[in-house]
Design a protein around this motif. Sequence first.
Motif, PDB file in Angstrom:
ATOM      1  N   HIS A 100       0.844  -1.185   0.000  1.00  0.00           N
ATOM      2  CA  HIS A 100       0.000   0.000   0.000  1.00  0.00           C
ATOM      3  C   HIS A 100       0.886   1.243   0.000  1.00  0.00           C
ATOM      4  O   HIS A 100       1.848   1.340   0.769  1.00  0.00           O
ATOM      5  CB  HIS A 100      -0.890  -0.005   1.247  1.00  0.00           C
ATOM      6  CG  HIS A 100      -1.976   1.009   1.228  1.00  0.00           C
ATOM      7  ND1 HIS A 100      -1.751   2.349   1.474  1.00  0.00           N
ATOM      8  CD2 HIS A 100      -3.306   0.890   0.981  1.00  0.00           C
ATOM      9  CE1 HIS A 100      -2.882   2.999   1.393  1.00  0.00           C
ATOM     10  NE2 HIS A 100      -3.853   2.148   1.093  1.00  0.00           N
ATOM     11  N   TYR A 134      -1.912   4.482  -6.251  1.00  0.00           N
ATOM     12  CA  TYR A 134      -1.639   3.065  -6.529  1.00  0.00           C
ATOM     13  C   TYR A 134      -0.965   2.901  -7.884  1.00  0.00           C
ATOM     14  O   TYR A 134      -0.020   2.131  -8.044  1.00  0.00           O
ATOM     15  CB  TYR A 134      -2.950   2.278  -6.481  1.00  0.00           C
ATOM     16  CG  TYR A 134      -3.659   2.403  -5.160  1.00  0.00           C
ATOM     17  CD1 TYR A 134      -3.300   1.604  -4.081  1.00  0.00           C
ATOM     18  CD2 TYR A 134      -4.663   3.343  -4.981  1.00  0.00           C
ATOM     19  CE1 TYR A 134      -3.945   1.734  -2.854  1.00  0.00           C
ATOM     20  CE2 TYR A 134      -5.309   3.485  -3.759  1.00  0.00           C
ATOM     21  CZ  TYR A 134      -4.934   2.676  -2.695  1.00  0.00           C
ATOM     22  OH  TYR A 134      -5.574   2.810  -1.474  1.00  0.00           O
ATOM     23  N   LYS A 153       0.638   4.154   1.178  1.00  0.00           N
ATOM     24  CA  LYS A 153       0.687   4.945   2.405  1.00  0.00           C
ATOM     25  C   LYS A 153       1.152   4.128   3.612  1.00  0.00           C
ATOM     26  O   LYS A 153       1.992   4.572   4.393  1.00  0.00           O
ATOM     27  CB  LYS A 153      -0.683   5.560   2.683  1.00  0.00           C
ATOM     28  CG  LYS A 153      -1.095   6.621   1.658  1.00  0.00           C
ATOM     29  CD  LYS A 153      -2.442   7.237   2.019  1.00  0.00           C
ATOM     30  CE  LYS A 153      -2.836   8.297   0.987  1.00  0.00           C
ATOM     31  NZ  LYS A 153      -4.172   8.893   1.292  1.00  0.00           N
ATOM     32  N   THR A 154       0.611   2.917   3.763  1.00  0.00           N
ATOM     33  CA  THR A 154       0.938   2.111   4.952  1.00  0.00           C
ATOM     34  C   THR A 154       2.130   1.206   4.728  1.00  0.00           C
ATOM     35  O   THR A 154       2.760   0.760   5.689  1.00  0.00           O
ATOM     36  CB  THR A 154      -0.261   1.247   5.359  1.00  0.00           C
ATOM     37  OG1 THR A 154      -0.497   0.246   4.335  1.00  0.00           O
ATOM     38  CG2 THR A 154      -1.513   2.096   5.525  1.00  0.00           C
ATOM     39  N   SER A 203      -2.276  -2.664  -4.121  1.00  0.00           N
ATOM     40  CA  SER A 203      -3.167  -3.108  -3.049  1.00  0.00           C
ATOM     41  C   SER A 203      -4.351  -2.165  -2.906  1.00  0.00           C
ATOM     42  O   SER A 203      -4.674  -1.680  -1.826  1.00  0.00           O
ATOM     43  CB  SER A 203      -2.393  -3.197  -1.730  1.00  0.00           C
ATOM     44  OG  SER A 203      -1.395  -4.181  -1.808  1.00  0.00           O
ATOM     45  N   MET A 204      -5.029  -1.908  -4.011  1.00  0.00           N
ATOM     46  CA  MET A 204      -6.215  -1.058  -3.978  1.00  0.00           C
ATOM     47  C   MET A 204      -7.288  -1.681  -3.096  1.00  0.00           C
ATOM     48  O   MET A 204      -7.424  -2.908  -3.058  1.00  0.00           O
ATOM     49  CB  MET A 204      -6.768  -0.863  -5.396  1.00  0.00           C
ATOM     50  CG  MET A 204      -5.903  -0.007  -6.289  1.00  0.00           C
ATOM     51  SD  MET A 204      -6.833   0.552  -7.728  1.00  0.00           S
ATOM     52  CE  MET A 204      -7.971   1.700  -6.945  1.00  0.00           C
ATOM     53  N   PRO A 205      -8.073  -0.877  -2.397  1.00  0.00           N
ATOM     54  CA  PRO A 205      -9.161  -1.427  -1.591  1.00  0.00           C
ATOM     55  C   PRO A 205     -10.103  -2.275  -2.452  1.00  0.00           C
ATOM     56  O   PRO A 205     -10.541  -1.845  -3.527  1.00  0.00           O
ATOM     57  CB  PRO A 205      -9.864  -0.171  -1.056  1.00  0.00           C
ATOM     58  CG  PRO A 205      -8.811   0.892  -1.073  1.00  0.00           C
ATOM     59  CD  PRO A 205      -7.968   0.586  -2.273  1.00  0.00           C
TER      60      PRO A 205
END
Length: 350
Positions: free
Chosen positions: A15, A254, A17-18, A318-320
């Motif tokens: 991801h 992403y 951001k994370t 790793s899109m939601p």
Amino acid sequence: MFDIGISTFLETTPHPKTGAPISHAERLRNAVEEIVLADQVGLDVYGVGEHHRADYAASAPALVLAAAATQTKRIRLSSAVTVLSSDDPVRVYQDFATVDGLSNGRAEIMAGRGSFIESFPLFGQNLDDYDELFEQNLELLLHIRENEKVNWRGGHRPAISNRGVYPRAVQEPLPVWIASGGNPESAVRAGMLGLPIVFAIIGGMPERFAPLVNLYKQAAAKAGHDPSKLQIATHSHGFLADSTEEAADLFFPYNQAQMNTIGRERGWPHYDRAAYDNARSLRGALYVGDPEYVAEKIVLLHKNLGLTRFFHHVDIGSMPHREVLRSIELLGTKVAPIVRKELERTAANA
């Protein structure tokens, strides 16, 4: 008939951001849910690409497609691609004939040489034989789909002497497409064999592929095939949301992370928002926006290249999962009807 569908490599890129990646197991389960939804909303095809590295979950596309085969009714199930150069054509045919049986005649093979090379050392193949392996393996695969009992001899595989290859596909012949990233030799090869072709267009202006389409058709005609019966597809990244601004903002981090990951390996320049915004312009290679805008871009692509199929690659990194499902829903319920209606209107006025 104009087909609209989804393609994916089952990315598990961290991801942006994370820094947390999705697990391979979760991504595989998500893929089956996506295929089932694509079938329910009326999309025509779902393709799963083959990769053999940590940031992808799809090392065995046929198994993913088989998992969805009995849960779907009409959607076609394709690899996108099968790296035929490093695989065994006998096993490729058996795997997809199995998917064909489970789905009652909806399997397809998209054969390519592979833009990633991890599979070659993994399966003991020499990269010096990159082109020759593909040519011989394609020859054998096409021979197998036409002949229950196989007699074949080549330079990179033990000979086959009057051996049966089973199960046999429901479709006769089992569809085999040629995938190309823009190599003229690939276009000529596909045309000479009369095979359908898929062009991967992930940068630049898609209209620049028109000379390759012409080359493909010329090669087909020279070999005695009817160019009007050829099938031509493209694969491009993109994403849908209820508004173009929402789609652009959701997809960018992403897409940027994925492009820069690959770019560092291949020496591409840094991918920034300006490059992204340019790519999602009307003549660009990114199909990002609301349904009306993406439909407009697909219609333009059809006009410029004479397509019969469009693959929308919506799942980057790793899109939601919920956002991916929403994009698939919009593609099937909003974009596809707009495109088909416009193409029908254009054909009626021709």
